[in-house]
Design an enzyme around this catalytic site. Structure first.
Site, short mmCIF file in Angstrom:
data_model
loop_
_atom_site.label_atom_id
_atom_site.label_comp_id
_atom_site.label_asym_id
_atom_site.label_seq_id
_atom_site.Cartn_x
_atom_site.Cartn_y
_atom_site.Cartn_z
CG HIS A 191 -2.14 -0.99 0.79
ND1 HIS A 191 -2.18 -2.29 1.25
CD2 HIS A 191 -3.18 -0.86 -0.08
CE1 HIS A 191 -3.24 -2.89 0.71
NE2 HIS A 191 -3.85 -2.04 -0.09
NE ARG A 334 -11.23 -1.35 -0.81
CZ ARG A 334 -9.97 -1.64 -1.12
NH1 ARG A 334 -9.70 -2.55 -2.04
NH2 ARG A 334 -8.97 -1.02 -0.53
CD GLU A 433 -9.68 -7.73 -2.40
OE1 GLU A 433 -8.67 -7.13 -2.79
OE2 GLU A 433 -10.44 -7.25 -1.53
CG ASP A 457 -5.34 -8.21 -1.56
OD1 ASP A 457 -4.29 -8.44 -0.94
OD2 ASP A 457 -6.05 -7.22 -1.35
CB CYS A 504 -10.09 -1.77 -9.16
SG CYS A 504 -10.41 -2.88 -7.79
C1 PEP Z 1 -6.56 -5.24 -4.93
O1 PEP Z 1 -6.34 -6.05 -4.04
O2 PEP Z 1 -6.32 -5.48 -6.15
C2 PEP Z 1 -7.12 -3.92 -4.63
C3 PEP Z 1 -7.45 -3.08 -5.58
O3 PEP Z 1 -7.27 -3.57 -3.32
P1 PEP Z 1 -6.08 -3.09 -2.37
O4 PEP Z 1 -4.88 -2.80 -3.21
O5 PEP Z 1 -6.56 -1.89 -1.63
O6 PEP Z 1 -5.87 -4.28 -1.47
MG MG Z 2 -7.21 -5.80 -2.10
#
Ligand code: PEP
Ligand code: MG
Length: 585
Positions: A191, A334, A433, A457, A504
């Site tokens: 992140h 989300r 995911e 994920d 996404c």
């Molecule tokens: C993902 O897991 O692809 C996603 C978009 O969510 P995050 O990166 O916030 O876990």
């Molecule tokens: Mg994710």
């Protein structure tokens, strides 16, 4: 001059002086101070001791209530030690006479005492050594853990070098003061890396040893496209990188022409490009880059930047701001994806052993219902003002989505009973995911109106590769055929069952994947706003028929190397003109 290689995660080349952010476990350097700074350093020692004492007293009281008087004694002993002048006085003396920084004086004094205990020929005292080292870490944490305020008080532009950063530290970085950063730890989709791209700070992570290789004030080049950090570059290297830097800016500038153009393939298929955001402010960037709305609003950043759970009004204000800025364009909110590398671990009294497999996302929400309901109330209330969809993260069982929907329905009913205005047409979706969700897409298609494939994920859970671990970063790729098969089957189910589907994860912003994703059937992608122009350029240069051929060919490969080589060659043929970069795998 020394070159360190890491993982390029946020585009751009920057030059600047190092500002090292410490961590208690890291080496405490023997830095000298000016005589005029002595009192300031002593004050830092005193306040870190006081902070550690208050923390221990709290722990002592809580332990006494939960476990009884006996176990609480350990904390009483720790408090006693920290209050003992024979521990603190020598630290103060050390700073006065040797003119050293507080961290060094503290670490040295604790080490001396630990050595004395260890030398005593008694088990009781040997065990005390561990207590001392524990206290040492606690006090040093306080001293060096002033990182957030140190970051907030930067006076001149610097390049941050750290062992590891947290998403909240990155989110709080002032773009004018932080030119770029480099860390030992991290991966392409940690992140911290996602936020670096969102706030447009060039960054290289996973350098393994960069924090040990530099000192404060060293001159650095960070190349967020190639993934290199150059310490003390020579003249020739500097001018070489300056030339590259202007090429990157020129390239970015050139992409601006696509902003006003339609996102449509050469054979007339519209591909909707939405932005991923962490804060409503980023909507400016989504729109400036030609995005058609927001496909993923990561609301957990409301928690990360404030360090505490927001109340209903704070949620509502943020969502209303987003709706206002989007002015009728779609917004997918989300629900909180807390846990794993975000927030809850930092706050947890006892961090989880396997946080990515632990109480994360929807699991956390379902275990903290008042917090969850408060967020859902705010989402429904905000939805009265504009087109809002709600999306649940990390769903792994059908029961979870049913529970989440039930709670949402309860919240709607409560709002109606209280006569509070709410949106009545809020579509419900889920992130796909987790492999179990991808495999059971058909069952989930009865429960939701849309899927958003979260490859960040999905890759880590399918391949059993921690997305933030630099040591296994080589295994982490969306080009793995197992991941591609899962994506393909989710899209197929969604199309058959008439459920909307988009993607996404970060690969939505990586041009090497665009043709494959279109060929697999996706027509909506949500990505980091700064990449929208480049992806649009790829979209406009290809036909769906060609993309479908590419997807079929990729389906015949059984290794990620083959997939990547093939996709790279195909991308080169249409030449979107990337100067190379974090998007190139
Ligand atoms: C993902 O897991 O692809 C996603 C978009 O969510 P995050 O990166 O916030 O876990
Ligand atoms: Mg994710």
């Amino acid at each position: 001059m020394e070159v360190i290689r890491g993982i390029p995660v946020s585009s751009g080349i920057v030059f600047g002086r190092v500002f090292r952010l410490g961590k208690a476990e890291q080496r405490v350097s023997h830095r000298r101070i000016e005589a005029t700074d002595v009192e300031k350093e002593i004050e830092r020692v005193d306040s870190s001791f006081e902070e550690a004492i208050s923390e221990l007293e709290l722990l002592r009281d809580r332990t006494r209530v939960q476990l009884g008087a006996e176990p609480a004694k350990i904390f009483e002993f720790h408090v006693g030690l920290l209050r003992d002048p024979s521990l603190r006085d020598p630290i103060r003396d050390r700073i006065r006479t040797d003119l050293v920084v507080a961290e060094w004086a503290v670490a040295d004094q604790f080490r001396t005492i630990a050595d004395q205990f260890a030398a005593m020929d008694s088990d009781v005292f040997t065990q005390k050594t561990a207590d001392i080292m524990d206290l040492d870490r606690r006090v040093l944490d306080k001293l060096m853990g002033e990182t957030t305020s140190r970051l907030a008080n930067l006076t001149e532009p610097v390049i941050i070098v750290a062992h590891e950063l947290t998403p909240s530290q990155t989110a709080g970085m002032d773009r004018k003061k932080v030119l770029g950063f480099a860390t030992d730890a991290g991966g392409r989709t940690s992140h911290v890396s996602i936020v670096a791209r969102a706030v447009d700070i060039p960054a290289v992570v996973g350098c393994r040893r960069v924090s040990r290789a530099v000192e404060n004030g060293d001159f650095l080049i960070v190349d967020g496209d190639a993934g290199t950090v150059i310490i003390d570059p020579d003249e020739e290297t500097i001018s070489d990188y300056q030339a590259r830097q202007s090429k990157v800016s020129e390239f970015r500038e050139g992409l601006r022409e696509t902003v006003g153009l339609e996102s449509v393939t050469s054979d007339g298929e519209t591909v909707t490009l939405l932005g991923n955001i962490e804060f409503p402010d980023e909507i400016d960037s989504v729109l400036a880059n030609g995005g058609a709305g927001v496909g993923l609003y990561r609301t957990e950043f409301l928690y990360l930047t404030t360090g505490h759970a927001p109340d209903e009004q704070a949620h509502l204000d943020a969502y209303r701001q987003a709706i206002r800025m989007l002015d009728g364009r779609p917004l997918v909110i989300r629900t909180q994806d807390l846990g794993a590398d975000k927030y809850t671990q930092e706050q947890a009294e006892e961090p989880e052993r396997n946080p990515f497999l632990g109480c994360r996302s929807i699991r956390y929400s379902l275990q903290n219902l008042p917090e969850f309901k408060l967020q859902l109330r705010a989402i429904l209330r905000a939805a009265a003002d504009g087109p809002v969809k709600v999306m649940f993260p990390l769903v792994s069982t059908v029961m979870e989505i049913r529970q989440a929907k039930m709670i949402l329905a309860d919240v709607a009913e409560e709002l109606d009973e209280d006569g509070i205005e709410r949106g009545t047409d809020v579509r419900i979706g889920m992130m796909v995911e987790v492999p179990s969700a991808a495999l059971m897409a058909r069952a989930f298609s009865n429960e939701v109106e849309f899927f958003s494939i979260g490859t960040n994920d999905l890759i880590q859970y399918t391949l059993a590769v921690d997305r933030g671990n630099e040591r296994v970063a080589g295994l982490y790729t969306g080009a793995n055929p197992a991941v591609i098969q899962l994506i393909k089957s989710v899209i197929r189910v969604a199309r058959r069952r008439d459920v909307d589907v988009s993607l996404c994860g970060e690969i939505a912003g990586e041009p090497i994947y665009t043709m494959l994703l279109l060929g697999l059937g996706l027509r909506t992608l949500s990505l980091v706003p700064s990449q929208i122009p480049l992806i649009k350029k790829v979209v406009r240069s290809v036909s769906i028929t060609h993309c479908e051929r590419i997807a079929r060919k990729v389906g015949t490969f059984d290794s990620e190397r083959q997939v990547l080589n093939y996709l790279r060659d195909e991308l080169r043929k249409i030449d979107p003109g990337s100067p190379g970069g974090w998007t190139a795998e």
